[in-house]
Design an enzyme around this catalytic site. Structure first.
Site, PDB file in Angstrom:
ATOM      1  N   TYR A 313       0.852  -1.188   0.000  1.00 25.95           N
ATOM      2  CA  TYR A 313       0.000   0.000   0.000  1.00 25.95           C
ATOM      3  C   TYR A 313       0.887   1.237   0.000  1.00 25.95           C
ATOM      4  O   TYR A 313       1.752   1.397   0.862  1.00 25.95           O
ATOM      5  CB  TYR A 313      -0.892  -0.037   1.243  1.00 25.95           C
ATOM      6  CG  TYR A 313      -1.981   1.026   1.331  1.00 25.95           C
ATOM      7  CD1 TYR A 313      -2.188   1.964   0.337  1.00 25.95           C
ATOM      8  CD2 TYR A 313      -2.815   1.070   2.441  1.00 25.95           C
ATOM      9  CE1 TYR A 313      -3.185   2.911   0.442  1.00 25.95           C
ATOM     10  CE2 TYR A 313      -3.825   2.012   2.561  1.00 25.95           C
ATOM     11  CZ  TYR A 313      -4.002   2.933   1.557  1.00 25.95           C
ATOM     12  OH  TYR A 313      -4.988   3.877   1.663  1.00 25.95           O
ATOM     13  N   CYS A 314       0.667   2.130  -0.964  1.00 23.39           N
ATOM     14  CA  CYS A 314       1.356   3.421  -1.032  1.00 23.39           C
ATOM     15  C   CYS A 314       2.874   3.201  -1.048  1.00 23.39           C
ATOM     16  O   CYS A 314       3.388   2.456  -1.875  1.00 23.39           O
ATOM     17  CB  CYS A 314       0.899   4.299   0.129  1.00 23.39           C
ATOM     18  SG  CYS A 314       1.555   5.985   0.110  1.00 23.39           S
ATOM     19  N   LEU A 315       3.597   3.806  -0.143  1.00 25.07           N
ATOM     20  CA  LEU A 315       5.037   3.647  -0.071  1.00 25.07           C
ATOM     21  C   LEU A 315       5.428   2.193   0.138  1.00 25.07           C
ATOM     22  O   LEU A 315       6.476   1.737  -0.338  1.00 25.07           O
ATOM     23  CB  LEU A 315       5.581   4.523   1.065  1.00 25.07           C
ATOM     24  CG  LEU A 315       7.081   4.562   1.316  1.00 25.07           C
ATOM     25  CD1 LEU A 315       7.829   4.927   0.052  1.00 25.07           C
ATOM     26  CD2 LEU A 315       7.392   5.569   2.405  1.00 25.07           C
ATOM     27  N   GLY A 317       3.950  -0.254  -1.249  1.00 26.28           N
ATOM     28  CA  GLY A 317       3.896  -0.857  -2.566  1.00 26.28           C
ATOM     29  C   GLY A 317       5.149  -0.572  -3.378  1.00 26.28           C
ATOM     30  O   GLY A 317       5.636  -1.427  -4.122  1.00 26.28           O
ATOM     31  N   PHE A 341      -1.609  -1.187  -3.979  1.00 27.36           N
ATOM     32  CA  PHE A 341      -2.697  -0.250  -3.669  1.00 27.36           C
ATOM     33  C   PHE A 341      -2.135   1.174  -3.731  1.00 27.36           C
ATOM     34  O   PHE A 341      -1.298   1.562  -2.907  1.00 27.36           O
ATOM     35  CB  PHE A 341      -3.249  -0.482  -2.261  1.00 27.36           C
ATOM     36  CG  PHE A 341      -3.894  -1.821  -2.032  1.00 27.36           C
ATOM     37  CD1 PHE A 341      -4.390  -2.569  -3.080  1.00 27.36           C
ATOM     38  CD2 PHE A 341      -4.020  -2.325  -0.747  1.00 27.36           C
ATOM     39  CE1 PHE A 341      -4.994  -3.801  -2.862  1.00 27.36           C
ATOM     40  CE2 PHE A 341      -4.620  -3.549  -0.513  1.00 27.36           C
ATOM     41  CZ  PHE A 341      -5.102  -4.290  -1.571  1.00 27.36           C
TER      42      PHE A 341
END
Length: 583
Positions: A313-315, A317, A341
């Site tokens: 998720y975000c960073l 990812g 994500f």
């Protein structure tokens, strides 16, 4: 590779460091030099563009003409029935209340929108101005103009005036009380009112599980199964360390973790430590090795002979993409699939967040981090607040201070207030190597002195972008289609923003998504064509992803044991663990 500048070598560098720290303190960590360069670039080129100046003069005169015609129509048309002379964007909620259609408030808001339209024309398409400077000037011009919006003032907002008359000023008294409470909490460094109702392990982050591994950087949570059989491949969730992991395990009704467990998946999740001054030297490689690498080792030991569905998720990812590229480079085949994500792998077009990332800006952040050892949460919050100034600033001022309405916190809002820090070395590397130099997509990002390539990853991928994401714009997330060279990349675009778009549980109203799988050998569409051609499906995207996971999983098996004590993975404590409670 350009690394963070060191300001500790010699007395002259110490002077520079002290100067940058003081400058950051008085400029709210925003670089005045970067702002001056952008404004001078725009102003000097505008000064030498007589055609553009004539164009703006004519546009201004035309707008005045439109406005006077509108005022004349207001005199001859029944109240509330005058046609607007400038259309409001569909997403602009500032003047949506019916009170804005009555005199003189209709004239006020229409005049403001005309001015906004002219200012946008003035700050764009000036011949010779660098694109990054144009974006900067246009962005800050909007921020400046928003301060004078009639919707943000007591005497020019009809909704506030009506409420004040109805309540005989009681709303303003409540507003003053709300403001005083916010100031007190800010000075005392306390969380917003209501966050005490959302404590991890009590009202949020309650999905049963155990911490089965802990080191100086992470706790690894394994969740208790709720089904007799589970998919053979476990899921490992890698959240960003800029946030607490429990955004994916909020309340029972909107917990992604619980949803996955109930669908028959074995779920593991990383919970990052909230770093302090002693963690200043932790870098990206530490987050790879002590974080994601250690977690994958633990998961594949607890669930042997099974590959992992890794989800970032975000960073988290972005880190996952780097780790997967390293694993592919080194012949490590322990991954079954990758899911991202709202995560970027190509930072060439990172959206308006790039306005806050340049050499001058980073020098201020580095100076402050050199002093503290970390980037404080409030320093990041200021930038995000500017990106969504109406939602996070002006609507709060109007609702809480003018209307006197304190909106009760929900679980997502309370999570958002539960902020974290970032180590100095890691954050400087992240900003320079990824945001500023875009090393990963260029194929020059090195791990262990050797480059890694996203194109080396051969497992199936699933990427989720959100329509109104100000942190990882979906068109930037979509670039994974161009970088990847695997058998298939499924891209899903969902309604909502960076957080609310991901926390989109089944049954939530007004949710929709688009999804399409790009297979190897077929040319990927450009994002706008993809969006126009891909059908819209109503509802939550979670079942779509779960079906994709199931299709890429093997036969169901008995649930694995909780931890692996004989192999060094003892149960440390109950979920949600201790790191998530750190302030």
């Amino acid at each position: 590779m350009k690394e963070s500048t060191t300001y500790t070598q010699g007395p002259f560098r110490q002077l520079d460091l002290a100067s940058r720290i003081n400058q950051a303190r008085f400029s709210s960590s925003l670089s005045p030099e970067a702002a001056m360069l952008a404004w001078m670039d725009w102003l000097s080129h505008l000064a030498t563009s007589p055609g553009k100046k004539l164009e703006l003069l004519m546009a201004g005169m035309q707008n005045w003409g439109r406005f006077f015609n509108y005022l004349q129509e207001c005199m001859t048309t029944p109240l509330g029935e005058t046609r607007d002379c400038v259309d409001r964007p569909v997403s602009d909620r500032r003047f949506a209340a019916p009170e804005w259609q009555y005199w003189p408030f209709n004239a006020l808001h229409q005049g403001f929108l005309l001015g906004q339209e002219w200012l946008a024309q003035a700050t764009t398409q000036v011949w010779g101005v660098e694109k990054k400077h144009e974006d900067f000037v246009s962005f800050y011009a909007r921020q400046w103009l928003d301060m004078f919006s009639p919707g943000n003032q007591l005497l020019t907002n009809p909704v506030v005036l009506r409420r004040t008359l109805e309540e005989r000023g009681a709303n303003l008294l409540r507003g003053v009380s709300n403001w005083q409470d916010d100031v007190r909490r800010l000075v005392a460094e306390e969380s917003p009112e209501g966050t005490e109702n959302f404590v991890p392990g009590q009202s949020v982050a309650r999905t049963p599980g155990k911490v089965v591994f802990r080191n100086r950087l992470i706790e690894l949570i394994q969740y208790t199964p709720t089904t007799d059989k589970v998919k053979a491949e476990p899921i490992l969730i890698v959240p960003a360390w800029i946030m607490k992991y429990y955004i994916l395990d909020l309340s029972e009704h909107n917990s992604m973790v619980k949803y996955l467990v109930d669908q028959g998946h074995t779920v593991f999740c990383i919970s990052w430590k909230n770093p302090d001054e002693g963690d200043r030297h932790l870098g990206m490689d530490d987050y790879l090795d002590l974080g994601l690498g250690a977690a994958i080792d633990a998961v594949t030991t607890i669930v042997p002979k099974a590959r992992v569905h890794a989800t970032g998720y975000c960073l988290g990812g972005t880190l996952l993409a780097i780790a997967a590229a390293r694993m592919a480079r080194d012949g490590d085949d322990r991954l079954a699939s990758l899911t991202f994500f709202a995560a970027q792998t190509d930072f060439s077009e990172p959206g308006e967040l790039a306005l806050f990332i340049n050499e001058s800006q980073i020098s201020l952040l580095e100076a402050q981090m050199q002093q503290k050892g970390y980037l404080a949460a409030e320093q990041m919050a200021g930038a995000f607040q500017m990106l969504r100034s109406y939602d996070l600033l002006w609507s709060k001022i109007v609702n809480e201070y003018l209307l006197g309405e304190r909106r009760p916190l929900n679980d997502l809002m309370a999570w958002n207030a539960d902020a974290t820090r970032m180590p100095a070395h890691m954050h400087a590397q992240y900003l320079r190597r990824l945001f500023l130099n875009n090393e990963l997509s260029r194929g020059v990002y090195t791990v262990g002195d050797k480059p890694v390539f996203v194109s080396d990853i051969k497992v199936p991928m699933f990427a989720v972008g959100t329509v109104s994401d100000h942190v990882a714009p979906w068109r930037s997330v979509y670039k994974l289609n161009s970088l990847a060279d695997t058998s298939e990349v499924t891209f899903l675009l969902t309604s909502g923003g960076h957080n609310a778009g991901i926390v989109s549980e089944p049954g939530r109203p007004r949710r929709s998504y688009q999804v399409h799988t790009h297979t190897h050998g077929n040319k990927a569409l450009d994002p706008d064509t993809w969006q126009a051609q891909t059908p819209v499906t109503e509802g939550s995207w979670w079942p779509e992803w779960q079906r994709w996971l199931a299709a890429h999983s093997g036969a169901e098996v008995a649930p694995p044991s909780m931890g692996a004590p004989r192999k060094g993975y003892d149960i440390v404590c109950d979920a949600p663990g201790e790191y998530v409670l750190q302030k």
